[in-house]
Write a protein that holds these residues in place. Structure first.
Motif, short mmCIF file in Angstrom:
data_model
loop_
_atom_site.label_atom_id
_atom_site.label_comp_id
_atom_site.label_asym_id
_atom_site.label_seq_id
_atom_site.Cartn_x
_atom_site.Cartn_y
_atom_site.Cartn_z
N GLU A 1 42.64 25.20 50.33
CA GLU A 1 41.68 26.13 51.02
C GLU A 1 41.94 27.54 50.49
O GLU A 1 41.20 28.41 50.33
CB GLU A 1 41.21 25.52 52.12
CG GLU A 1 39.86 26.44 52.84
CD GLU A 1 39.76 25.97 54.32
OE1 GLU A 1 38.99 26.60 54.85
OE2 GLU A 1 39.83 24.94 54.62
N ALA A 2 42.99 27.78 51.05
CA ALA A 2 43.49 29.32 50.94
C ALA A 2 43.42 29.98 49.60
O ALA A 2 42.98 30.90 49.28
CB ALA A 2 44.94 29.42 51.58
N LYS A 3 43.66 29.08 48.37
CA LYS A 3 43.73 29.68 47.13
C LYS A 3 42.34 29.67 46.80
O LYS A 3 41.91 30.44 46.04
CB LYS A 3 44.33 28.46 46.28
CG LYS A 3 45.79 28.35 46.52
CD LYS A 3 46.39 27.15 45.69
CE LYS A 3 47.91 27.13 45.67
NZ LYS A 3 48.71 25.94 44.81
N LEU A 4 41.47 28.79 47.29
CA LEU A 4 40.06 28.86 46.73
C LEU A 4 39.31 30.14 47.54
O LEU A 4 38.64 30.90 46.82
CB LEU A 4 39.30 27.80 47.29
CG LEU A 4 39.48 26.47 46.62
CD1 LEU A 4 38.72 25.29 47.28
CD2 LEU A 4 39.30 26.45 44.96
N GLN A 5 39.84 30.46 48.86
CA GLN A 5 39.21 31.87 49.39
C GLN A 5 39.94 32.99 48.62
O GLN A 5 39.10 33.84 48.56
CB GLN A 5 39.76 31.69 50.86
CG GLN A 5 39.15 30.76 51.77
CD GLN A 5 39.42 30.67 53.11
OE1 GLN A 5 40.59 31.15 53.61
NE2 GLN A 5 38.75 30.41 54.10
N ILE A 6 41.04 32.88 48.16
CA ILE A 6 41.58 34.23 47.63
C ILE A 6 40.82 34.29 46.27
O ILE A 6 40.42 35.31 45.83
CB ILE A 6 43.09 33.80 47.45
CG1 ILE A 6 43.78 34.12 48.65
CG2 ILE A 6 43.64 35.03 46.33
CD1 ILE A 6 45.31 33.75 48.60
N ALA A 7 40.79 33.16 45.46
CA ALA A 7 40.02 33.38 44.24
C ALA A 7 38.59 33.68 44.31
O ALA A 7 38.08 34.55 43.44
CB ALA A 7 40.14 31.78 43.66
N SER A 8 37.76 33.12 45.49
CA SER A 8 36.55 33.47 45.61
C SER A 8 36.51 35.21 46.01
O SER A 8 35.57 35.70 45.38
CB SER A 8 35.81 32.74 46.89
OG SER A 8 35.66 31.57 46.53
N GLN B 1 38.40 37.21 44.99
CA GLN B 1 38.66 38.28 43.50
C GLN B 1 37.39 38.04 42.76
O GLN B 1 37.11 39.12 42.08
CB GLN B 1 39.93 37.67 43.09
CG GLN B 1 41.32 37.71 43.59
CD GLN B 1 42.42 36.94 42.92
OE1 GLN B 1 42.24 36.30 42.35
NE2 GLN B 1 43.65 37.64 43.14
N ILE B 2 36.94 37.07 42.64
CA ILE B 2 35.52 36.89 41.88
C ILE B 2 34.48 37.70 42.48
O ILE B 2 33.94 38.64 41.68
CB ILE B 2 35.00 35.45 41.79
CG1 ILE B 2 35.95 34.54 41.16
CG2 ILE B 2 33.59 35.35 41.34
CD1 ILE B 2 35.67 33.22 41.22
N VAL B 3 34.30 37.97 43.62
CA VAL B 3 33.31 38.60 44.33
C VAL B 3 33.72 40.29 44.21
O VAL B 3 32.98 41.24 43.72
CB VAL B 3 33.12 38.42 46.07
CG1 VAL B 3 32.22 39.66 46.78
CG2 VAL B 3 32.65 37.10 46.02
N GLN B 4 34.86 40.69 44.31
CA GLN B 4 35.25 41.99 44.19
C GLN B 4 35.16 42.40 42.72
O GLN B 4 34.60 43.40 42.50
CB GLN B 4 36.71 42.12 44.78
CG GLN B 4 37.06 41.94 46.12
CD GLN B 4 38.45 41.89 46.32
OE1 GLN B 4 39.48 41.72 45.59
NE2 GLN B 4 38.87 42.36 47.75
N ASN B 5 35.40 41.49 41.79
CA ASN B 5 35.35 41.98 40.30
C ASN B 5 33.87 41.98 40.08
O ASN B 5 33.44 42.84 39.21
CB ASN B 5 35.88 40.87 39.40
CG ASN B 5 37.33 40.86 39.36
OD1 ASN B 5 37.77 41.94 39.89
ND2 ASN B 5 37.81 39.79 39.13
N ALA B 6 32.96 41.10 40.56
CA ALA B 6 31.53 41.18 40.31
C ALA B 6 30.91 42.81 40.84
O ALA B 6 30.19 43.16 40.45
CB ALA B 6 30.98 39.99 41.13
N ILE B 7 31.29 42.92 41.95
CA ILE B 7 31.00 44.07 42.72
C ILE B 7 31.31 45.35 41.92
O ILE B 7 30.73 46.28 41.69
CB ILE B 7 31.37 44.37 44.17
CG1 ILE B 7 30.81 43.21 44.94
CG2 ILE B 7 31.17 45.91 44.66
CD1 ILE B 7 31.45 43.13 46.44
#
Length: 70
Positions: free
Chosen positions: A15-22, A24-30
């Motif tokens: 779950e922690a890995k998924l949260q970190i990946a999420s 990063q995805i959001v930050q990259n999209a922004i």
């Protein structure tokens, strides 16, 4: 500290890995969106300098149906 079956001490939970990946995805999209808006803004500003002041632009200054006086 209690670990889930198959989880090793010191390793991140799935779950922690998924949260970190999420995040990063959001930050990259922004970041990409901000860069795109910035680039488009610069292009508009550069293009606005090419148009002589007072030149005719179709539809400029016209009221839309939404803004028409009743």
């Amino acid at each position: 500290m209690v670990f889930a079956p198959g989880e090793k001490p010191g390793s991140e939970s799935e779950e922690a890995k998924l949260q970190i990946a999420s995040k990063q995805i959001v930050q990259n999209a922004i970041l990409r969106a901000v860069q795109q808006v910035s680039r488009e803004s610069r292009q508009r500003e550069a293009g606005a300098g090419d148009t002589p002041r007072g030149s005719f632009r179709p539809g400029a200054g016209e009221l839309t149906k939404k803004h028409e006086k009743k």
